[in-house]
Write a protein that holds these residues in place. Sequence first.
Motif: not given
Length: 244
Positions: A31-34, A95-100, A186-191
């Motif tokens: 879900s992230s970029s190296p 969330p997906k693309d959290f790094d960006q 405005p994006h969700d983590v899921v815990t």
Amino acid sequence: MPVKPLSISIIIPVLNEERHLGALLQFIRQSSSPDLVREIICVDGGSSDHTVDIAKKHGARVVHSEKGRAKQMNLGAQHAQSDVLYFLHADTFPPKDFDQLILNAIKNGHKTGCFRMKFDTQNPFLQCCAWFSRINHILCRGGDQSLFIKSSLFEKMGGFNETYTIYEDTELIQRLYRHTRFQVLPHDVVTSARKYNEVGWLRLQFHFAMIHLKHFTGAGPEELYRYYTEHITTKVHSSISKSA
């Protein structure tokens, strides 16, 4: 002179997290970029299971620490090599693309912030509680929402207060609210709702609210820990004993 590109160091405090850590590390990779996530640092507080082996298997860097999330996360920050630190619990999926998303916020002038939160359950009460995480107010903050912060600001703030055995995330975030412009993305983590399942969702939320209230009325870290141990830790152990 070319501007050095920003990167993220993910810091995950762990202690006997073999059930959750592998899935999280795999998800992070997918879900992230190296190019943006420079490193994943798992700071182990003395696990007796396969947590360390799992972390290494998934390419994370392992740092050994004394037990205690504040100590573990501070040590992870000392070892981090990036401009941006991202503190994440072992049972929380970003969330997906959290790094960006994080680096975009940093580039837009937000030196620190978090995501909204959802639980991995359809329980309507917990869904309602999680809804409030979108509100940018200190009363709606917690460590399960994760935390991103520029490393320079983290150092300036003195990091996590290691006298707090619990509540260390919220204590730091409260200081950040007083000194910076905290951002809720405005994006969700899921815990995981595992502790709510062990203790009871209504009982646990009540005790968390009491801990918040005690802190806001001047209770110190030792008093908060005593309350947590008496009303939450003992309930978890009782639940585990009954199910064994």
